[in-house]
Scaffold this motif. Sequence first.
Motif, PDB file in Angstrom:
ATOM      1  N   TYR A   1      62.376  32.207  57.539  1.00 39.29           N
ATOM      2  CA  TYR A   1      60.972  32.009  57.915  1.00 39.29           C
ATOM      3  C   TYR A   1      60.805  30.704  58.707  1.00 39.29           C
ATOM      4  O   TYR A   1      60.145  30.667  59.756  1.00 39.29           O
TER       5      TYR A   1
ATOM      6  N   ARG B   1      59.544  30.035  62.644  1.00 33.41           N
ATOM      7  CA  ARG B   1      58.404  29.199  62.998  1.00 33.41           C
ATOM      8  C   ARG B   1      58.759  28.164  64.055  1.00 33.41           C
ATOM      9  O   ARG B   1      57.925  27.802  64.886  1.00 33.41           O
TER      10      ARG B   1
ATOM     11  N   GLY C   1      59.243  34.298  61.567  1.00 34.93           N
ATOM     12  CA  GLY C   1      58.328  33.238  61.162  1.00 34.93           C
ATOM     13  C   GLY C   1      56.935  33.707  60.832  1.00 34.93           C
ATOM     14  O   GLY C   1      55.971  32.959  61.013  1.00 34.93           O
TER      15      GLY C   1
END
Length: 470
Positions: A328, A332, A341
């Motif tokens: 994740y 991002r 993300g």
Amino acid sequence: MPNLNEDYLEAGTTLASTETAALSDEKPKAEPRPALSMFDAIAVIVGVVVGAGIFRTPSLVAANVESGSLFLLTWVMGGLVSLIGALCYAELTTTFPHAGGDYHFLTRAFGKRLAFLFAWARMSVIQTGSIALLSFIIGDYMSQLYSFGELSSVIYAALVVVLLTVINIVGVSVGTGVQRFLLVLEVLGILIVLGAAFLFTPPETAAFGSAGEPNETSMGLAMVFVLLTFGGWNEAAYISAELKSGPRGMATALIASIAVITLIYLLINLAYLHVLGLEGMAASNAIAADLAQLAIGDAGMVLIGVIVVLAALTSANATILTGARTNYALGRDFPVFNYLGQWNSRASSPVNAYVVQGVIALALIGLALVTRNGFETMVEYTAPVFWFFLLLVGIALFVLRRKEPDRPRPFKVPLYPILPLIFCFTSAYLFYSSLMYTGLGALVGIGVLVVGVLVLLAIPRIRKKQEHAA
């Protein structure tokens, strides 16, 4: 060598600024929120660490020490070394709480290029390899209980990955709920074996006797196995932003978890010594099964199989839960991996990251199927890369103390810099050992990391193509 502190941080800052600008006109993305209790955090940490290793490695440790007292001392030392590491992580997680964990620390210390390589390694080697390894343990034991052919172990392993991934995709409350349930069952199973060992089995007179003359490096090799069995407490970093009790709570969770783990390991190893003796342990290829058979009879073989499956399931679930959070963070920070993300606010989990992680773990299960040696292949595949990056995290503590001296630190490592130096030297030694004692699997893992370097070099070109296409 380029200056990581300047060049990489500059590149990472530019990239972060570009991403922020690109997202300025969009609605705010869902973010991780405090959703985990102190017990949840401890359950995750203990669940990751107390896996099937404690049912395999004690015989290897016993073969490399000269007395039962020294055998127990190695486990106490393992707990102390792990506690030192946990204290280092307590400072990092309380100062920089983030769902990206180690990835976030490496980003702040060295810049996003090096952090990208860690996230790549974790997604493709470290975490997914650990998930596959634990799934193979479950598959091997399930095949002994019920087999439906040569591929039983592989099929069971794949089903474990799919089932636990789906459970965690449903939501963090479901994933942690399953974690608590599995941990309770695991501890109850261990208590049953301990009770049978101490209450129904006469003590082995050779329990604290000699195992023969060890060679010069035997104690060092024994510590390698002990510290590998203690490995996994660092996963706490990936839930630091989701703990309800805040930064100080994470330090408490880490220290309490190491204390619980050390106690569990000491009790289990005392039971091994009590029933089998040091020489019996050293000669055993299935130490937990031998103990259960002597203590309970043939039914003990089935019982220990169930307990090992529960232990591996507990570790696999916790590993899946924490592993997706690095993916994740990668998504991002690098728009090329934007798919990863995306945080699902309804489930309070990174659903897409779970899916990708599951697919890679299934691919590694397929790789191990080709080698016909699933467990050993995954150990070789993950170990060198894991210890290399853990060493870098230890170094990051020193770098961040220098780079961000005014940053509020709710918890500071005591006896700085002595304890962090011990942590770094231990990680360096295990990195060296994992290269020396492993084979082809280690080369494949390093090769995958090299592929990550190539992907990193290709990212600017990919971004330019995306910009032109837009």
